[in-house]
Design a protein around this motif. Structure first.
Motif, PDB file in Angstrom:
ATOM      1  N   GLU A 142      38.947  40.056  55.544  1.00  0.00           N
ATOM      2  CA  GLU A 142      39.820  40.894  54.745  1.00  0.00           C
ATOM      3  C   GLU A 142      40.287  40.242  53.457  1.00  0.00           C
ATOM      4  OE1 GLU A 142      43.059  42.221  57.144  1.00  0.00           O
ATOM      5  OE2 GLU A 142      41.779  43.332  58.540  1.00  0.00           O
ATOM      6  N   GLU A 143      40.431  38.920  53.455  1.00  0.00           N
ATOM      7  CA  GLU A 143      41.086  38.290  52.307  1.00  0.00           C
ATOM      8  C   GLU A 143      40.660  36.829  52.177  1.00  0.00           C
ATOM      9  OE1 GLU A 143      45.643  37.423  50.732  1.00  0.00           O
ATOM     10  OE2 GLU A 143      45.324  38.882  52.336  1.00  0.00           O
ATOM     11  N   HIS A 144      40.627  36.367  50.927  1.00  0.00           N
ATOM     12  CA  HIS A 144      40.292  34.975  50.624  1.00  0.00           C
ATOM     13  C   HIS A 144      41.428  34.402  49.765  1.00  0.00           C
ATOM     14  CE1 HIS A 144      38.123  31.402  50.114  1.00  0.00           C
ATOM     15  NE2 HIS A 144      36.979  31.837  49.605  1.00  0.00           N
ATOM     16  N   PRO A 145      42.571  34.111  50.375  1.00  0.00           N
ATOM     17  CA  PRO A 145      43.749  33.737  49.581  1.00  0.00           C
ATOM     18  C   PRO A 145      43.596  32.454  48.791  1.00  0.00           C
ATOM     19  CG  PRO A 145      44.164  33.415  51.926  1.00  0.00           C
ATOM     20  CD  PRO A 145      42.883  34.168  51.820  1.00  0.00           C
ATOM     21  N   THR A 146      42.899  31.456  49.337  1.00  0.00           N
ATOM     22  CA  THR A 146      42.781  30.201  48.592  1.00  0.00           C
ATOM     23  C   THR A 146      41.882  30.364  47.368  1.00  0.00           C
ATOM     24  OG1 THR A 146      40.942  29.369  49.963  1.00  0.00           O
ATOM     25  CG2 THR A 146      43.192  28.844  50.672  1.00  0.00           C
ATOM     26  N   GLN A 147      40.978  31.354  47.385  1.00  0.00           N
ATOM     27  CA  GLN A 147      40.178  31.625  46.192  1.00  0.00           C
ATOM     28  C   GLN A 147      41.056  32.198  45.085  1.00  0.00           C
ATOM     29  OE1 GLN A 147      36.816  30.926  45.542  1.00  0.00           O
ATOM     30  NE2 GLN A 147      37.559  31.397  43.482  1.00  0.00           N
ATOM     31  N   ALA A 148      41.966  33.101  45.444  1.00  0.00           N
ATOM     32  CA  ALA A 148      42.863  33.670  44.436  1.00  0.00           C
ATOM     33  C   ALA A 148      43.721  32.593  43.796  1.00  0.00           C
ATOM     34  CB  ALA A 148      43.740  34.747  45.061  1.00  0.00           C
ATOM     35  N   LEU A 149      44.185  31.645  44.587  1.00  0.00           N
ATOM     36  CA  LEU A 149      44.992  30.561  44.027  1.00  0.00           C
ATOM     37  C   LEU A 149      44.150  29.693  43.094  1.00  0.00           C
ATOM     38  CD1 LEU A 149      47.001  29.632  47.228  1.00  0.00           C
ATOM     39  CD2 LEU A 149      47.852  30.831  45.206  1.00  0.00           C
ATOM     40  N   THR A 150      42.884  29.482  43.444  1.00  0.00           N
ATOM     41  CA  THR A 150      41.965  28.777  42.550  1.00  0.00           C
ATOM     42  C   THR A 150      41.789  29.539  41.245  1.00  0.00           C
ATOM     43  OG1 THR A 150      40.746  27.756  44.365  1.00  0.00           O
ATOM     44  CG2 THR A 150      39.584  27.985  42.272  1.00  0.00           C
ATOM     45  N   ASP A 151      41.613  30.852  41.351  1.00  0.00           N
ATOM     46  CA  ASP A 151      41.420  31.673  40.160  1.00  0.00           C
ATOM     47  C   ASP A 151      42.629  31.596  39.233  1.00  0.00           C
ATOM     48  OD1 ASP A 151      39.050  32.395  41.395  1.00  0.00           O
ATOM     49  OD2 ASP A 151      39.842  34.296  42.136  1.00  0.00           O
ATOM     50  N   LEU A 152      43.823  31.675  39.802  1.00  0.00           N
ATOM     51  CA  LEU A 152      45.034  31.610  38.984  1.00  0.00           C
ATOM     52  C   LEU A 152      45.203  30.231  38.363  1.00  0.00           C
ATOM     53  CD1 LEU A 152      47.565  33.642  41.157  1.00  0.00           C
ATOM     54  CD2 LEU A 152      46.138  34.433  39.268  1.00  0.00           C
ATOM     55  N   THR A 153      44.882  29.193  39.117  1.00  0.00           N
ATOM     56  CA  THR A 153      44.941  27.833  38.569  1.00  0.00           C
ATOM     57  C   THR A 153      43.976  27.698  37.399  1.00  0.00           C
ATOM     58  OG1 THR A 153      45.575  26.900  40.709  1.00  0.00           O
ATOM     59  CG2 THR A 153      44.615  25.384  39.104  1.00  0.00           C
ATOM     60  N   THR A 154      42.786  28.284  37.535  1.00  0.00           N
ATOM     61  CA  THR A 154      41.793  28.240  36.467  1.00  0.00           C
ATOM     62  C   THR A 154      42.295  28.957  35.218  1.00  0.00           C
ATOM     63  OG1 THR A 154      39.995  28.159  38.094  1.00  0.00           O
ATOM     64  CG2 THR A 154      39.421  28.863  35.855  1.00  0.00           C
ATOM     65  N   LEU A 155      42.874  30.137  35.397  1.00  0.00           N
ATOM     66  CA  LEU A 155      43.407  30.890  34.255  1.00  0.00           C
ATOM     67  C   LEU A 155      44.553  30.132  33.589  1.00  0.00           C
ATOM     68  CD1 LEU A 155      43.359  34.478  35.786  1.00  0.00           C
ATOM     69  CD2 LEU A 155      41.856  33.607  33.985  1.00  0.00           C
ATOM     70  N   LEU A 156      45.415  29.530  34.400  1.00  0.00           N
ATOM     71  CA  LEU A 156      46.536  28.775  33.837  1.00  0.00           C
ATOM     72  C   LEU A 156      46.034  27.596  33.017  1.00  0.00           C
ATOM     73  CD1 LEU A 156      49.565  28.258  33.574  1.00  0.00           C
ATOM     74  CD2 LEU A 156      49.462  26.995  35.747  1.00  0.00           C
ATOM     75  N   ARG A 157      45.040  26.896  33.524  1.00  0.00           N
ATOM     76  CA  ARG A 157      44.498  25.754  32.789  1.00  0.00           C
ATOM     77  C   ARG A 157      43.777  26.202  31.517  1.00  0.00           C
ATOM     78  NH1 ARG A 157      41.008  21.542  35.605  1.00  0.00           N
ATOM     79  NH2 ARG A 157      41.804  20.338  33.820  1.00  0.00           N
ATOM     80  N   GLN A 158      43.113  27.349  31.566  1.00  0.00           N
ATOM     81  CA  GLN A 158      42.348  27.826  30.425  1.00  0.00           C
ATOM     82  C   GLN A 158      43.244  28.357  29.308  1.00  0.00           C
ATOM     83  OE1 GLN A 158      39.067  27.663  29.927  1.00  0.00           O
ATOM     84  NE2 GLN A 158      39.042  28.799  28.002  1.00  0.00           N
ATOM     85  N   PHE A 159      44.278  29.121  29.688  1.00  0.00           N
ATOM     86  CA  PHE A 159      45.085  29.828  28.693  1.00  0.00           C
ATOM     87  C   PHE A 159      46.505  29.276  28.547  1.00  0.00           C
ATOM     88  CE2 PHE A 159      41.906  32.931  30.151  1.00  0.00           C
ATOM     89  CZ  PHE A 159      41.360  33.314  28.935  1.00  0.00           C
ATOM     90  N   GLY A 160      46.915  28.392  29.459  1.00  0.00           N
ATOM     91  CA  GLY A 160      48.281  27.884  29.409  1.00  0.00           C
ATOM     92  C   GLY A 160      49.302  28.858  29.955  1.00  0.00           C
ATOM     93  N   ARG A 161      48.844  29.985  30.451  1.00  0.00           N
ATOM     94  CA  ARG A 161      49.718  31.014  31.013  1.00  0.00           C
ATOM     95  C   ARG A 161      48.869  31.975  31.834  1.00  0.00           C
ATOM     96  NH1 ARG A 161      48.616  35.665  28.013  1.00  0.00           N
ATOM     97  NH2 ARG A 161      47.619  35.211  25.996  1.00  0.00           N
ATOM     98  N   ILE A 162      49.517  32.773  32.658  1.00  0.00           N
ATOM     99  CA  ILE A 162      48.870  33.887  33.350  1.00  0.00           C
ATOM    100  C   ILE A 162      49.480  35.205  32.888  1.00  0.00           C
ATOM    101  CG2 ILE A 162      48.370  34.901  35.623  1.00  0.00           C
ATOM    102  CD1 ILE A 162      48.507  32.041  36.756  1.00  0.00           C
ATOM    103  N   GLU A 163      50.732  35.167  32.534  1.00  0.00           N
ATOM    104  CA  GLU A 163      51.422  36.356  32.051  1.00  0.00           C
ATOM    105  C   GLU A 163      50.663  36.981  30.876  1.00  0.00           C
ATOM    106  OE1 GLU A 163      52.679  33.370  32.354  1.00  0.00           O
ATOM    107  OE2 GLU A 163      54.222  33.510  33.923  1.00  0.00           O
ATOM    108  N   ARG A 164      50.563  38.295  30.908  1.00  0.00           N
ATOM    109  CA  ARG A 164      50.006  39.105  29.820  1.00  0.00           C
ATOM    110  C   ARG A 164      48.498  38.931  29.620  1.00  0.00           C
ATOM    111  NH1 ARG A 164      54.080  36.460  28.133  1.00  0.00           N
ATOM    112  NH2 ARG A 164      52.884  35.241  26.600  1.00  0.00           N
ATOM    113  N   LEU A 165      47.813  38.289  30.541  1.00  0.00           N
ATOM    114  CA  LEU A 165      46.354  38.205  30.446  1.00  0.00           C
ATOM    115  C   LEU A 165      45.722  39.543  30.820  1.00  0.00           C
ATOM    116  CD1 LEU A 165      45.549  34.691  31.959  1.00  0.00           C
ATOM    117  CD2 LEU A 165      45.691  35.336  29.542  1.00  0.00           C
TER     118      LEU A 165
END
Length: 327
Positions: A142-165
């Motif tokens: 049903e769910e892959h929660p640790t992948q989502a956390l990886t994805d958010l970490t990647t976005l944060l490192r790439q853009f310096g934020r997740i808000e408003r992406l």
């Protein structure tokens, strides 16, 4: 004879520490979610103080895994913990022992159990019916929660934020998409658009929950089942492979339905600065062309590396002092 201080796991967890479980992204409060993602980004730039020294992490994988198994094993070792690996035939659940009994036994010996079942998460919940050993879902059907956390970490490192992406997800709304939708819609101003093949949409309950979360923080989530009228000015375009680990599709002609959802270079015409995400493994020529996966917009392999840092943050959160987020 008096046992040395700290010896064994027969006693309750040390005062000031509690075991926490990550079976679903929904197990994380907003504060914990933001904290775990930020902690992963800090681990990525070298912060590490061996907070799990003296702890033991079990890794139980019923299904194949390259990134997640390696990430959690390496994460535990880098944080100072010992690791015990279990394969599909190693536990007595194969001979009829209940999951609840197995969980009770392991909780007297392990501090954390990271498990990939690729099946019903009820087994994970049975193991988590105690507070001595943390249980981490390394992927269920049903769910892959640790992948989502990886994805958010990647976005944060790439853009310096997740808000408003602004993020476009293309392909089957599988366990990766479910976790992503439940996680990223808790960040203010995020716009998530999913384009999923007919018959392969997010579960209604997941879409309802993500929609409520998005409304509460000024984000948005939209799901459509065609590839026309795509949004422009995207920050990221994401896909996953068409055949999710441990699953099969009842429709013998499913590839015809999926073909229009292949990620190709044309998607970058209206979003020339967008990065490309993929949770891997990838099948070039199916869900994504080689031109995209191996091209300059792709950060898929950095995303894979970030799974290590995110796993470190998850383990740290699981064993953090009572009453506080990940450090």
């Amino acid at each position: 004879m008096t046992a040395p201080t700290g010896a064994g796991r027969g006693a309750e967890p040390p005062v000031g520490r509690r075991s926490r479980h990550l079976v679903s992204i929904s197990d994380l409060s907003d504060e914990d979610l933001y904290s775990v993602v930020a902690r992963g980004a800090r681990f990525a730039v070298g912060e590490c103080d061996a907070p799990l020294a003296g702890r033991v992490v079990g890794a139980y994988f019923l299904k194949t895994s390259t990134r997640t198994r390696t990430a959690f094993t390496a994460a535990a070792l880098r944080l100072g913990a010992g690791v015990i690996q279990y394969g599909p035939q190693d536990l007595q659940t194969n001979t009829g022992e209940t999951s609840a009994d197995t969980g009770r036994v392991l909780s007297g010996m392990l501090d954390v159990l990271v498990a990939r079942t690729a099946g019903d998460p009820a087994e994970l919940r049975a193991w988590a019916a105690q507070d001595r050993m943390s249980v981490v879902n390394a992927m269920s059907a049903e769910e892959h929660p640790t992948q989502a956390l990886t994805d958010l970490t990647t976005l944060l490192r790439q853009f310096g934020r997740i808000e408003r992406l602004r993020l476009l997800y293309v392909g089957e709304a599988n366990n990766t998409a479910t976790a992503l939708a439940l996680a990223i819609t808790r960040f203010p101003g995020v716009e998530l658009e999913l384009r999923t093949p007919p018959g392969y949409a997010l579960p209604a309950q997941v879409l309802d929950t993500a929609t409520r979360q998005a409304r509460a923080c000024g984000a948005s989530i939209v799901e459509r089942h065609h590839m026309s009228d795509l949004p422009g000015d995207l920050d990221a375009i994401y896909t996953t492979r068409w055949q999710t680990t441990g699953t099969s599709k009842p429709d013998p002609h499913w590839r015809r339905v999926f073909a229009p959802f292949r990620v190709e270079q044309d998607l970058w015409r209206r979003s020339p600065n967008a990065v490309f995400l993929h949770d891997l493994p990838a099948h070039r020529g199916e869900e994504v062309t080689a031109e995209v996966l191996d091209g300059p917009a792709s950060i898929a392999f950095q995303q894979a590396e970030n799974k290590l840092y995110s796993a470190m943050a998850v383990l740290d959160w699981c064993q953090a002092p009572a009453g506080g987020p990940a450090r």
